[in-house]
Design a protein around this motif. Sequence first.
Motif, PDB file in Angstrom:
ATOM      1  N   ALA A 286      46.836  36.865  43.975  1.00 27.27           N
ATOM      2  CA  ALA A 286      47.097  36.755  42.541  1.00 27.27           C
ATOM      3  C   ALA A 286      47.910  37.940  42.049  1.00 27.27           C
ATOM      4  CB  ALA A 286      45.783  36.653  41.777  1.00 27.27           C
ATOM      5  N   GLY A 287      47.600  39.132  42.565  1.00 26.49           N
ATOM      6  CA  GLY A 287      48.311  40.323  42.119  1.00 26.49           C
ATOM      7  C   GLY A 287      49.783  40.278  42.496  1.00 26.49           C
ATOM      8  N   VAL A 288      50.042  39.874  43.750  1.00 26.61           N
ATOM      9  CA  VAL A 288      51.430  39.812  44.201  1.00 26.61           C
ATOM     10  C   VAL A 288      52.174  38.707  43.457  1.00 26.61           C
ATOM     11  CG1 VAL A 288      52.882  39.299  46.184  1.00 26.61           C
ATOM     12  CG2 VAL A 288      50.946  40.820  46.437  1.00 26.61           C
ATOM     13  N   LEU A 289      51.508  37.551  43.303  1.00 30.66           N
ATOM     14  CA  LEU A 289      52.178  36.438  42.624  1.00 30.66           C
ATOM     15  C   LEU A 289      52.439  36.763  41.158  1.00 30.66           C
ATOM     16  CD1 LEU A 289      50.553  33.247  44.093  1.00 30.66           C
ATOM     17  CD2 LEU A 289      52.774  34.232  44.558  1.00 30.66           C
TER      18      LEU A 289
ATOM     19  N   VAL B 253      54.926  30.787  38.172  1.00 29.66           N
ATOM     20  CA  VAL B 253      53.799  31.285  38.949  1.00 29.66           C
ATOM     21  C   VAL B 253      53.249  32.568  38.340  1.00 29.66           C
ATOM     22  CG1 VAL B 253      53.175  32.200  41.196  1.00 29.66           C
ATOM     23  CG2 VAL B 253      54.581  30.183  41.054  1.00 29.66           C
ATOM     24  N   ALA B 254      54.153  33.452  37.887  1.00 29.88           N
ATOM     25  CA  ALA B 254      53.693  34.690  37.264  1.00 29.88           C
ATOM     26  C   ALA B 254      52.865  34.388  36.022  1.00 29.88           C
ATOM     27  CB  ALA B 254      54.889  35.569  36.910  1.00 29.88           C
ATOM     28  N   ARG B 255      53.306  33.381  35.214  1.00 28.91           N
ATOM     29  CA  ARG B 255      52.556  33.033  34.012  1.00 28.91           C
ATOM     30  C   ARG B 255      51.173  32.461  34.358  1.00 28.91           C
ATOM     31  NH1 ARG B 255      55.807  35.457  32.874  1.00 28.91           N
ATOM     32  NH2 ARG B 255      57.073  35.785  31.041  1.00 28.91           N
ATOM     33  N   ILE B 256      51.159  31.579  35.343  1.00 34.69           N
ATOM     34  CA  ILE B 256      49.875  30.976  35.720  1.00 34.69           C
ATOM     35  C   ILE B 256      48.891  32.061  36.148  1.00 34.69           C
ATOM     36  CG2 ILE B 256      48.741  29.494  37.413  1.00 34.69           C
ATOM     37  CD1 ILE B 256      51.170  27.731  37.411  1.00 34.69           C
ATOM     38  N   MET B 257      49.382  33.024  36.933  1.00 32.27           N
ATOM     39  CA  MET B 257      48.499  34.072  37.408  1.00 32.27           C
ATOM     40  C   MET B 257      48.038  34.967  36.256  1.00 32.27           C
ATOM     41  SD  MET B 257      47.653  33.668  40.326  1.00 32.27           S
ATOM     42  CE  MET B 257      48.040  32.217  41.258  1.00 32.27           C
ATOM     43  N   THR B 258      48.934  35.219  35.282  1.00 27.51           N
ATOM     44  CA  THR B 258      48.528  35.998  34.117  1.00 27.51           C
ATOM     45  C   THR B 258      47.400  35.301  33.374  1.00 27.51           C
ATOM     46  OG1 THR B 258      50.810  36.695  33.938  1.00 27.51           O
ATOM     47  CG2 THR B 258      49.398  37.150  32.056  1.00 27.51           C
ATOM     48  N   VAL B 259      47.550  34.002  33.183  1.00 25.60           N
ATOM     49  CA  VAL B 259      46.499  33.253  32.485  1.00 25.60           C
ATOM     50  C   VAL B 259      45.186  33.344  33.267  1.00 25.60           C
ATOM     51  CG1 VAL B 259      45.743  30.945  31.833  1.00 25.60           C
ATOM     52  CG2 VAL B 259      48.065  31.686  31.315  1.00 25.60           C
ATOM     53  N   TYR B 260      45.280  33.163  34.586  1.00 28.49           N
ATOM     54  CA  TYR B 260      44.059  33.254  35.405  1.00 28.49           C
ATOM     55  C   TYR B 260      43.377  34.605  35.232  1.00 28.49           C
ATOM     56  CZ  TYR B 260      41.528  34.673  39.575  1.00 28.49           C
ATOM     57  OH  TYR B 260      40.605  35.215  40.419  1.00 28.49           O
ATOM     58  N   VAL B 261      44.171  35.681  35.365  1.00 30.83           N
ATOM     59  CA  VAL B 261      43.581  37.014  35.294  1.00 30.83           C
ATOM     60  C   VAL B 261      42.950  37.257  33.926  1.00 30.83           C
ATOM     61  CG1 VAL B 261      44.166  39.456  35.241  1.00 30.83           C
ATOM     62  CG2 VAL B 261      45.010  38.040  37.076  1.00 30.83           C
ATOM     63  N   GLU B 262      43.677  36.924  32.859  1.00 32.01           N
ATOM     64  CA  GLU B 262      43.155  37.215  31.527  1.00 32.01           C
ATOM     65  C   GLU B 262      41.920  36.387  31.214  1.00 32.01           C
ATOM     66  OE1 GLU B 262      43.883  39.600  29.710  1.00 32.01           O
ATOM     67  OE2 GLU B 262      45.790  40.286  30.497  1.00 32.01           O
ATOM     68  N   VAL B 263      41.937  35.114  31.606  1.00 24.43           N
ATOM     69  CA  VAL B 263      40.789  34.256  31.301  1.00 24.43           C
ATOM     70  C   VAL B 263      39.544  34.759  32.032  1.00 24.43           C
ATOM     71  CG1 VAL B 263      39.816  31.981  31.701  1.00 24.43           C
ATOM     72  CG2 VAL B 263      42.044  32.197  30.657  1.00 24.43           C
TER      73      VAL B 263
ATOM     74  N   LEU C 253      31.248  31.878  44.704  1.00 30.61           N
ATOM     75  CA  LEU C 253      32.507  31.477  44.074  1.00 30.61           C
ATOM     76  C   LEU C 253      32.735  32.231  42.774  1.00 30.61           C
ATOM     77  CD1 LEU C 253      32.932  27.629  44.427  1.00 30.61           C
ATOM     78  CD2 LEU C 253      34.523  29.428  45.090  1.00 30.61           C
ATOM     79  N   ALA C 254      31.677  32.324  41.955  1.00 26.20           N
ATOM     80  CA  ALA C 254      31.838  32.969  40.659  1.00 26.20           C
ATOM     81  C   ALA C 254      32.161  34.444  40.846  1.00 26.20           C
ATOM     82  CB  ALA C 254      30.575  32.802  39.826  1.00 26.20           C
ATOM     83  N   LEU C 255      31.429  35.118  41.727  1.00 29.68           N
ATOM     84  CA  LEU C 255      31.701  36.541  41.966  1.00 29.68           C
ATOM     85  C   LEU C 255      33.125  36.730  42.484  1.00 29.68           C
ATOM     86  CD1 LEU C 255      28.396  37.730  43.665  1.00 29.68           C
ATOM     87  CD2 LEU C 255      29.284  38.495  41.491  1.00 29.68           C
ATOM     88  N   THR C 256      33.533  35.813  43.380  1.00 30.36           N
ATOM     89  CA  THR C 256      34.871  35.920  43.950  1.00 30.36           C
ATOM     90  C   THR C 256      35.939  35.780  42.871  1.00 30.36           C
ATOM     91  OG1 THR C 256      34.095  35.001  46.018  1.00 30.36           O
ATOM     92  CG2 THR C 256      36.441  34.899  45.607  1.00 30.36           C
ATOM     93  N   LEU C 257      35.839  34.704  42.082  1.00 31.94           N
ATOM     94  CA  LEU C 257      36.882  34.453  41.085  1.00 31.94           C
ATOM     95  C   LEU C 257      36.934  35.582  40.064  1.00 31.94           C
ATOM     96  CD1 LEU C 257      36.354  30.649  40.578  1.00 31.94           C
ATOM     97  CD2 LEU C 257      38.378  31.768  41.483  1.00 31.94           C
ATOM     98  N   TYR C 258      35.757  36.060  39.642  1.00 29.23           N
ATOM     99  CA  TYR C 258      35.696  37.107  38.617  1.00 29.23           C
ATOM    100  C   TYR C 258      36.261  38.409  39.160  1.00 29.23           C
ATOM    101  CZ  TYR C 258      33.462  40.106  35.099  1.00 29.23           C
ATOM    102  OH  TYR C 258      33.209  41.015  34.100  1.00 29.23           O
ATOM    103  N   THR C 259      35.790  38.830  40.345  1.00 30.01           N
ATOM    104  CA  THR C 259      36.227  40.112  40.884  1.00 30.01           C
ATOM    105  C   THR C 259      37.692  40.057  41.292  1.00 30.01           C
ATOM    106  OG1 THR C 259      33.992  40.341  41.692  1.00 30.01           O
ATOM    107  CG2 THR C 259      35.573  41.941  42.462  1.00 30.01           C
TER     108      THR C 259
END
Lengths: 417, 435
Positions: free
Chosen positions: A113-116, A124-134, A290-296
């Motif tokens: 996610a960081g590299v993308l 792709v950069a926008r999608i990853m930004t949304v993922y990180v912020e959410v 899964l939750a810990l993974t996605l959050y961290t």
Amino acid sequence: MAAVSDEPKASFRLSMLIYDTRYRSFTIQFVVLCLVMAGAGWLIDNLLRNLSALGRGVDFGFLTSRSGYDISQTLVEYTNDSTHARAWLIGLLNTLLVAFLGCVAATILGIFAGVLRLSKNWLVARIMTVYVEVFRNVPLLLWILMIYAIFTDVLPAPNAFRGENPEATMSLFGTAAFTNRYTAVPWVSFTNSAGWLDLGVVWISLDLTLIVGAIVGGFLTNRFLIKRAATIQEATGKRPATWWQSILALFGPIIVVFLALGADFEVPELKGFNFVGGLQVSNSLVALWLALTLYTASYIAEIVRAGINAINKGQSEAAFALGLRPGRTMNLVILPQALRVIIPPLISQYLNLTKNSSLAIAVGYLDVRGTLGGITLNQTGRGLEAMLLLMLTYLAISLTISAGMNIYNRSVKLKER
Amino acid sequence: MTNSAFYVRKEMLPQSPPPAREAGAIKWARENLFSSPLNAILTLAGVFSVLWLFWEFTPWFWRSVWHANTLAECRDIITAAYGEGVTGACWAVIKERWPQYLFGFYPSDLYWRPVLAFILMFVALAPILFTSVPRKMLWFTMSYPALAFWLLWGGSIWIPVVAMAGFAIGYLAAKVALPVGGAIGATILAIVAPVVWWVVLAGAVADLLDQILPIAIEGVRSREFGGFILAFTIGVTGIVASLPLGILLALGRQSDMFLVHKFAVGFIEFIRGVPLITLLFTASLLLNYFLPPGTDFDIILRVIIMVTLFAAAYIAEVIRGGLAALPKGQYEAADSLGLDYWKATRLIIMPQALKISIPGIVSTFIGLFKDTTLVVFVGLLDPLKGITDAVRATTDWKGIYWEPYIFVGSIFFLICFGMSRYSMYLERKLKTDHR
């Protein structure tokens, strides 16, 4: 304290303890010590008086008595006849299991996610930004509850996989089944297993030991090969080809071990109303993981992005000017510097993930807080002792991880003159 | 010049547009979406997943129901409108349980009190956030904690007044002691006098004042708190209290004094080494062991203390990073001006260190606010799990999952995202270098 033991000089006056900067720090420390001691004394005095009023002392004897409760998922043998101390161990292993799995998965996902997010690809950069912020801006508890709700409420029951025309089909090319009770995944079984090694407290699986040994041995051999190649290169200017040796060193031992143990890849199959074969993982573990993974991972993505951004553009330009190819620029110039920025916060994220795994309480996964700080505490009523041991357990984990980080930090520290 | 065969162009050609693939949307797409085969694959995968998400979830949101009294009624409405077996969002639960999500089980005729406290919070914050507000307003800011406490919990007015009097007593004691005992004597007295006041005298004085002049409003018990006022009470108090404590801890950790340094390190590492949940359990199960027999300590107050200590340890580490990042010349310059430790810290070191630490401090605050949801595990009704479970426990709304989670999650997202954006704004505003 120290002020008294100081040799009074001829010109020493008592007022110098306050007005002279040479002695003032002793006075301050003395006062701080007095205040802390007074506070601690007050707390301990209260504790002793409360305990004597209740007619009980501090007693860790409960650890050796029978626990009397079951734990659905255990890594080493445990029955409800085992002791509370053993339940504590089981809980600790469960905590470490989910923490380890979470750290591995979160690192992989976070780096992606960081590299993308830095990618030139706008979408792709926008999608990853949304993922990180959410994921960063919503409590972890919500993600745990939501993912667990998906597992228990949305997924089909095991018997939905039955029949000619089943309502549900197995995922991942027919090898794994996600049901509302458990997740069935393929697993390796050994026909001529090496058995178990009895160490008194725990039994160690010799199969697992062999596999880990083969992997670690392979890595060490590979490292030795590369080092040797570098030495030869420095001496003669020619680098011997190591790629086939590396492949052999990395994969050879593990293949040999698997063949020797008679490894068999078992895919879960539906028999009657349930899946048999393979490994059935409880949904509480999968949801928590899964939750810990996605959050961290959303935090790790930010760390990776910051680390790569922190490297001055001049560094890569200088490397190009020296004629290094992009791959070598990355490996020899950018990554070593970026890792120095990335690794310390990354490890503190691992620490956070481990501590956050105590939210297992929300899905009923029995980690160390669930056994020692939950059922054991409630059954024996030994709140004080159980909480003390629980805190010490977590402290031990944290201090181990930070000690590892300090060693790493020292090894990559810039050599300043 | 006779008729020469040379051709001379008399007028300029009109500018022709750039080639189609080098202009406008196509150029942008070529550069930003399809610059390489890998990028093209990524773009297609991205488009596909976004479309899939929309395809899956938009219908559910589209079929929202806002007016219903039970989940069954909701489903009937959706079935009537869209046919059998169709699912849709039932936001009616939020509409119907709105007061509960905001106030928990707070008595409904007293809702105006938390609302008033919430509005007054912004009045109290104004002089801190904006320098143009008159400085006299700071008096209101200082008395706001007592006022908010009185509005939220009610009861006799003398309890918060007497509690606040402790600070005034500490200030007065320091002022009296300064000429006699010097800076250290004044500091000691400023710490000891209020503690003696709170532990020994305050209760009796409050009772006495209550008998002479009883001013009281209806009291509310802590167990009746819930929903977002609980999250806000814990979050705001924790944020306000943890910053000064964190600064002190960071200074302690940077201190040259051996004991002070060790105490600070021990405290910070202990708090950072254990999960917040264990601290909360300690607060709810064990704190009574450590207090004088017979003390009954309010559960929300205990939770606030633990959350504050927890956040303070993290803030201390963030500020320590800021202190370490300051060039040594700043300390030496302060020394060469002849400033003593506190003056140098207050005027030169801290403003710069805090400025550097803003992103870290704010993300700690965000973490603290998110962690207020954990109080559900010590039996308080946080908006996420506590209230949602309470709503789901009624027969009307049994079996509703996604709507409450999405609603509470969105509110948390708005607040936390807002905080992080404000910190970015603040960072830009305070930036003084010219890079």
